[in-house]
Design a protein around this motif. Structure first.
Motif, PDB file in Angstrom:
ATOM      1  N   LYS A 245       0.835  -1.199   0.000  1.00 59.49           N
ATOM      2  CA  LYS A 245       0.000   0.000   0.000  1.00 59.49           C
ATOM      3  C   LYS A 245       0.871   1.250   0.000  1.00 59.49           C
ATOM      4  CE  LYS A 245      -3.898  -2.239   0.318  1.00 59.49           C
ATOM      5  NZ  LYS A 245      -4.796  -2.327  -0.794  1.00 59.49           N
ATOM      6  N   GLY A 246       1.855   1.264  -0.863  1.00 61.70           N
ATOM      7  CA  GLY A 246       2.755   2.408  -0.945  1.00 61.70           C
ATOM      8  C   GLY A 246       2.073   3.639  -1.501  1.00 61.70           C
ATOM      9  N   LYS A 247       2.847   4.708  -1.593  1.00 61.99           N
ATOM     10  CA  LYS A 247       2.308   5.988  -2.048  1.00 61.99           C
ATOM     11  C   LYS A 247       1.768   5.916  -3.468  1.00 61.99           C
ATOM     12  CE  LYS A 247       4.971   8.939   1.001  1.00 61.99           C
ATOM     13  NZ  LYS A 247       5.906  10.050   1.112  1.00 61.99           N
ATOM     14  N   GLU A 248       2.457   5.173  -4.343  1.00 60.56           N
ATOM     15  CA  GLU A 248       1.991   5.061  -5.731  1.00 60.56           C
ATOM     16  C   GLU A 248       0.612   4.397  -5.774  1.00 60.56           C
ATOM     17  OE1 GLU A 248       4.959   3.816  -4.735  1.00 60.56           O
ATOM     18  OE2 GLU A 248       6.439   5.075  -5.733  1.00 60.56           O
ATOM     19  N   HIS A 249       0.480   3.308  -5.022  1.00 61.89           N
ATOM     20  CA  HIS A 249      -0.793   2.588  -4.978  1.00 61.89           C
ATOM     21  C   HIS A 249      -1.889   3.489  -4.417  1.00 61.89           C
ATOM     22  CE1 HIS A 249      -3.636  -0.706  -4.459  1.00 61.89           C
ATOM     23  NE2 HIS A 249      -3.883  -0.190  -3.262  1.00 61.89           N
ATOM     24  N   GLN A 250      -1.603   4.185  -3.350  1.00 56.83           N
ATOM     25  CA  GLN A 250      -2.586   5.061  -2.723  1.00 56.83           C
ATOM     26  C   GLN A 250      -3.013   6.185  -3.662  1.00 56.83           C
ATOM     27  OE1 GLN A 250      -0.815   6.314   0.951  1.00 56.83           O
ATOM     28  NE2 GLN A 250      -1.230   4.369   1.983  1.00 56.83           N
ATOM     29  N   ALA A 251      -2.047   6.770  -4.372  1.00 57.92           N
ATOM     30  CA  ALA A 251      -2.365   7.860  -5.297  1.00 57.92           C
ATOM     31  C   ALA A 251      -3.238   7.365  -6.443  1.00 57.92           C
ATOM     32  CB  ALA A 251      -1.074   8.480  -5.835  1.00 57.92           C
ATOM     33  N   LEU A 252      -2.896   6.211  -7.004  1.00 58.90           N
ATOM     34  CA  LEU A 252      -3.695   5.663  -8.102  1.00 58.90           C
ATOM     35  C   LEU A 252      -5.094   5.268  -7.623  1.00 58.90           C
ATOM     36  CD1 LEU A 252      -0.995   3.511  -9.900  1.00 58.90           C
ATOM     37  CD2 LEU A 252      -2.047   5.619 -10.743  1.00 58.90           C
ATOM     38  N   ALA A 253      -5.168   4.692  -6.438  1.00 56.51           N
ATOM     39  CA  ALA A 253      -6.481   4.314  -5.889  1.00 56.51           C
ATOM     40  C   ALA A 253      -7.336   5.561  -5.654  1.00 56.51           C
ATOM     41  CB  ALA A 253      -6.299   3.521  -4.598  1.00 56.51           C
ATOM     42  N   TYR A 254      -6.729   6.625  -5.157  1.00 59.20           N
ATOM     43  CA  TYR A 254      -7.457   7.875  -4.927  1.00 59.20           C
ATOM     44  C   TYR A 254      -8.004   8.433  -6.249  1.00 59.20           C
ATOM     45  CZ  TYR A 254      -8.381  12.774  -4.032  1.00 59.20           C
ATOM     46  OH  TYR A 254      -8.978  14.006  -3.967  1.00 59.20           O
ATOM     47  N   LEU A 255      -7.139   8.492  -7.264  1.00 54.71           N
ATOM     48  CA  LEU A 255      -7.569   9.014  -8.564  1.00 54.71           C
ATOM     49  C   LEU A 255      -8.632   8.120  -9.205  1.00 54.71           C
ATOM     50  CD1 LEU A 255      -4.140  10.205 -10.002  1.00 54.71           C
ATOM     51  CD2 LEU A 255      -6.059  11.640  -9.267  1.00 54.71           C
ATOM     52  N   SER A 256      -8.467   6.817  -9.065  1.00 50.91           N
ATOM     53  CA  SER A 256      -9.453   5.883  -9.594  1.00 50.91           C
ATOM     54  C   SER A 256     -10.812   6.120  -8.944  1.00 50.91           C
ATOM     55  CB  SER A 256      -8.995   4.443  -9.356  1.00 50.91           C
ATOM     56  OG  SER A 256      -9.987   3.530  -9.776  1.00 50.91           O
ATOM     57  N   ASN A 257     -10.826   6.270  -7.636  1.00 47.97           N
ATOM     58  CA  ASN A 257     -12.085   6.521  -6.922  1.00 47.97           C
ATOM     59  C   ASN A 257     -12.691   7.859  -7.314  1.00 47.97           C
ATOM     60  OD1 ASN A 257     -12.138   4.079  -5.543  1.00 47.97           O
ATOM     61  ND2 ASN A 257     -10.971   4.871  -3.826  1.00 47.97           N
ATOM     62  N   MET A 258     -11.848   8.858  -7.522  1.00 50.18           N
ATOM     63  CA  MET A 258     -12.337  10.169  -7.941  1.00 50.18           C
ATOM     64  C   MET A 258     -13.065  10.046  -9.291  1.00 50.18           C
ATOM     65  SD  MET A 258     -10.164  13.605  -8.842  1.00 50.18           S
ATOM     66  CE  MET A 258      -9.659  12.912 -10.412  1.00 50.18           C
ATOM     67  N   HIS A 259     -12.431   9.360 -10.247  1.00 51.54           N
ATOM     68  CA  HIS A 259     -13.057   9.156 -11.564  1.00 51.54           C
ATOM     69  C   HIS A 259     -14.322   8.298 -11.439  1.00 51.54           C
ATOM     70  CE1 HIS A 259     -10.283  11.162 -14.257  1.00 51.54           C
ATOM     71  NE2 HIS A 259      -9.269  10.638 -13.583  1.00 51.54           N
ATOM     72  N   ARG A 260     -14.287   7.290 -10.580  1.00 49.30           N
ATOM     73  CA  ARG A 260     -15.446   6.423 -10.377  1.00 49.30           C
ATOM     74  C   ARG A 260     -16.639   7.244  -9.857  1.00 49.30           C
ATOM     75  NH1 ARG A 260     -16.372   0.900  -9.682  1.00 49.30           N
ATOM     76  NH2 ARG A 260     -14.159   0.620 -10.116  1.00 49.30           N
ATOM     77  N   ASN A 261     -16.393   8.096  -8.898  1.00 46.35           N
ATOM     78  CA  ASN A 261     -17.469   8.929  -8.346  1.00 46.35           C
ATOM     79  C   ASN A 261     -18.060   9.848  -9.403  1.00 46.35           C
ATOM     80  OD1 ASN A 261     -17.171   7.768  -5.820  1.00 46.35           O
ATOM     81  ND2 ASN A 261     -15.804   9.367  -5.075  1.00 46.35           N
ATOM     82  N   GLU A 262     -17.208  10.441 -10.233  1.00 47.52           N
ATOM     83  CA  GLU A 262     -17.701  11.321 -11.301  1.00 47.52           C
ATOM     84  C   GLU A 262     -18.512  10.534 -12.324  1.00 47.52           C
ATOM     85  OE1 GLU A 262     -17.609  14.700 -11.416  1.00 47.52           O
ATOM     86  OE2 GLU A 262     -16.810  14.455  -9.390  1.00 47.52           O
TER      87      GLU A 262
END
Length: 109
Positions: free
Chosen positions: A48-65
């Motif tokens: 659960k490194g920073k890269e994974h967390q950043a991609l998961a955050y962006l993925s969720n942001m796009h999913r919500n939109e």
């Protein structure tokens, strides 16, 4: 009687309003693609490194939109399945999709 008339007017106004808010399918589909692609990429990171967390955050942001624009769970599943198949079977196509994702899905790219 007054309640029935009031309800009728409310439903008519709601119906007219819902027709006025047309879905931008290009925008919705872009968000579905971005969410799915970023999720597939994030799976390749260990832990659960920073890269994974950043991609998961962006993925969720796009999913919500995308959900705001009417996307369903099935939309995300279909695109994710497609992307996983491409990643496993067609490196050139995967690279093109990843290049497109970088331009469209990531901020300041």
């Amino acid at each position: 009687m007054k309640a029935a008339v009031g309800l009728s007017i409310f439903l008519m106004a709601f119906s007219l309003n819902s027709r006025a808010q047309e879905i931008d399918y290009d925008k919705r589909n872009t968000h579905i693609f971005c969410s799915s692609h970023l999720a597939v990429i994030s799976e390749s990171f260990d832990g659960k490194g920073k890269e994974h967390q950043a991609l998961a955050y962006l993925s969720n942001m796009h999913r919500n939109e995308a959900r705001k624009l009417g996307a369903t769970k099935k939309h995300f599943e279909d695109v994710t399945d497609y992307l996983k198949a491409v990643r496993g079977n067609n490196k050139q196509k995967w690279d093109r999709l990843s290049s497109r994702s970088k331009k469209v899905c990531l901020p300041n790219s």
